[in-house]
Design a protein around this motif. Sequence first.
Motif, PDB file in Angstrom:
ATOM      1  N   SER A  62      -3.553  -0.259  -3.018  1.00  0.00           N
ATOM      2  CA  SER A  62      -3.705   0.688  -1.914  1.00  0.00           C
ATOM      3  C   SER A  62      -2.342   0.908  -1.263  1.00  0.00           C
ATOM      4  O   SER A  62      -1.406   0.140  -1.478  1.00  0.00           O
ATOM      5  CB  SER A  62      -4.703   0.141  -0.883  1.00  0.00           C
ATOM      6  OG  SER A  62      -4.163  -1.009  -0.262  1.00  0.00           O
ATOM      7  N   GLN A  63      -2.243   1.949  -0.472  1.00  0.00           N
ATOM      8  CA  GLN A  63      -0.977   2.269   0.192  1.00  0.00           C
ATOM      9  C   GLN A  63      -0.533   1.116   1.083  1.00  0.00           C
ATOM     10  O   GLN A  63       0.644   0.789   1.138  1.00  0.00           O
ATOM     11  CB  GLN A  63      -1.110   3.548   1.015  1.00  0.00           C
ATOM     12  CG  GLN A  63      -0.997   4.826   0.210  1.00  0.00           C
ATOM     13  CD  GLN A  63       0.323   4.926  -0.518  1.00  0.00           C
ATOM     14  OE1 GLN A  63       0.333   4.852  -1.732  1.00  0.00           O
ATOM     15  NE2 GLN A  63       1.434   5.071   0.180  1.00  0.00           N
ATOM     16  N   SER A  64      -1.484   0.491   1.767  1.00  0.00           N
ATOM     17  CA  SER A  64      -1.106  -0.595   2.682  1.00  0.00           C
ATOM     18  C   SER A  64      -0.526  -1.773   1.907  1.00  0.00           C
ATOM     19  O   SER A  64       0.341  -2.484   2.420  1.00  0.00           O
ATOM     20  CB  SER A  64      -2.312  -1.045   3.501  1.00  0.00           C
ATOM     21  OG  SER A  64      -3.316  -1.548   2.642  1.00  0.00           O
ATOM     22  N   MET A  65      -0.964  -1.981   0.688  1.00  0.00           N
ATOM     23  CA  MET A  65      -0.441  -3.075  -0.128  1.00  0.00           C
ATOM     24  C   MET A  65       0.967  -2.766  -0.611  1.00  0.00           C
ATOM     25  O   MET A  65       1.778  -3.659  -0.819  1.00  0.00           O
ATOM     26  CB  MET A  65      -1.340  -3.331  -1.350  1.00  0.00           C
ATOM     27  CG  MET A  65      -2.701  -3.876  -0.990  1.00  0.00           C
ATOM     28  SD  MET A  65      -3.788  -3.984  -2.411  1.00  0.00           S
ATOM     29  CE  MET A  65      -3.011  -5.275  -3.341  1.00  0.00           C
ATOM     30  N   LEU A  66       1.259  -1.491  -0.803  1.00  0.00           N
ATOM     31  CA  LEU A  66       2.548  -1.088  -1.352  1.00  0.00           C
ATOM     32  C   LEU A  66       3.644  -0.981  -0.296  1.00  0.00           C
ATOM     33  O   LEU A  66       4.820  -0.934  -0.636  1.00  0.00           O
ATOM     34  CB  LEU A  66       2.403   0.242  -2.099  1.00  0.00           C
ATOM     35  CG  LEU A  66       1.431   0.239  -3.279  1.00  0.00           C
ATOM     36  CD1 LEU A  66       1.352   1.620  -3.901  1.00  0.00           C
ATOM     37  CD2 LEU A  66       1.829  -0.791  -4.308  1.00  0.00           C
ATOM     38  N   GLU A  67       3.242  -0.930   0.981  1.00  0.00           N
ATOM     39  CA  GLU A  67       4.229  -0.802   2.054  1.00  0.00           C
ATOM     40  C   GLU A  67       5.087  -2.052   2.110  1.00  0.00           C
ATOM     41  O   GLU A  67       4.601  -3.165   1.973  1.00  0.00           O
ATOM     42  CB  GLU A  67       3.532  -0.579   3.396  1.00  0.00           C
ATOM     43  CG  GLU A  67       2.878   0.777   3.505  1.00  0.00           C
ATOM     44  CD  GLU A  67       2.107   0.945   4.800  1.00  0.00           C
ATOM     45  OE1 GLU A  67       2.182   0.069   5.674  1.00  0.00           O
ATOM     46  OE2 GLU A  67       1.419   1.960   4.934  1.00  0.00           O
ATOM     47  N   GLY A  68       6.363  -1.843   2.293  1.00  0.00           N
ATOM     48  CA  GLY A  68       7.279  -2.970   2.423  1.00  0.00           C
ATOM     49  C   GLY A  68       7.783  -3.500   1.093  1.00  0.00           C
ATOM     50  O   GLY A  68       8.557  -4.440   1.072  1.00  0.00           O
ATOM     51  N   LEU A  69       7.335  -2.941  -0.005  1.00  0.00           N
ATOM     52  CA  LEU A  69       7.794  -3.383  -1.322  1.00  0.00           C
ATOM     53  C   LEU A  69       8.870  -2.438  -1.833  1.00  0.00           C
ATOM     54  O   LEU A  69       8.874  -1.248  -1.513  1.00  0.00           O
ATOM     55  CB  LEU A  69       6.637  -3.408  -2.324  1.00  0.00           C
ATOM     56  CG  LEU A  69       5.471  -4.341  -2.024  1.00  0.00           C
ATOM     57  CD1 LEU A  69       4.396  -4.192  -3.078  1.00  0.00           C
ATOM     58  CD2 LEU A  69       5.943  -5.785  -1.964  1.00  0.00           C
ATOM     59  N   SER A  70       9.753  -2.968  -2.629  1.00  0.00           N
ATOM     60  CA  SER A  70      10.799  -2.120  -3.202  1.00  0.00           C
ATOM     61  C   SER A  70      10.178  -1.237  -4.288  1.00  0.00           C
ATOM     62  O   SER A  70       9.072  -1.485  -4.767  1.00  0.00           O
ATOM     63  CB  SER A  70      11.907  -2.977  -3.804  1.00  0.00           C
ATOM     64  OG  SER A  70      11.437  -3.621  -4.973  1.00  0.00           O
ATOM     65  N   GLU A  71      10.916  -0.209  -4.659  1.00  0.00           N
ATOM     66  CA  GLU A  71      10.432   0.716  -5.692  1.00  0.00           C
ATOM     67  C   GLU A  71      10.200  -0.031  -7.002  1.00  0.00           C
ATOM     68  O   GLU A  71       9.219   0.222  -7.709  1.00  0.00           O
ATOM     69  CB  GLU A  71      11.446   1.841  -5.893  1.00  0.00           C
ATOM     70  CG  GLU A  71      10.956   2.938  -6.828  1.00  0.00           C
ATOM     71  CD  GLU A  71      11.949   4.078  -6.951  1.00  0.00           C
ATOM     72  OE1 GLU A  71      11.980   4.691  -8.022  1.00  0.00           O
ATOM     73  OE2 GLU A  71      12.671   4.344  -5.977  1.00  0.00           O
TER      74      GLU A  71
END
Length: 160
Positions: free
Chosen positions: A55-64
């Motif tokens: 989900s978007q919330s899981m991907l926030e704060g992660l590098s590309e």
Amino acid sequence: TLAGGPAPKAGAPNASAFKPWSGAPGGDGASPPGPEAAGGRGKRKAPCAEALPLSQSMLEGLSEKEVKALKRKQANRESARRSKLRKKEEHENLAREADRLAQEGLALQTELARMQGVQETLTLQNRALKKQVAQLLQREQQPEPGAGREEGAAGAQDGG
């Protein structure tokens, strides 16, 4: 350091502080139990948060790079799931085909036995008919008693 090796990095656990796996009941504590301890083949991993859809919330704060890696893992899991489903369906289809072929084999064996019985009956009838034909031919070739004399006697009377 021992034997002139590199010095341990700051914050890295040292070998003396390492504690082996505590073990399950009945284990020696030195190593984790093998796959047979859990009753499986040992290939399955426990479900983790990564197994859930991203989900978007899981991907926030992660590098590309991390996002790509997570997406690739998720795509690989989905591909593996589809592959397992295809393999399961193929197995079920092959099992059904094997059952069908086994039934067809039994039906063909029954039909073969029936046809062999018919063949035996026809063979016996054919022998009997051949025997009758042979008897008829033999009777035809044998002169009838008195038939040859009558023709000869009639011919003598006509000729005189």
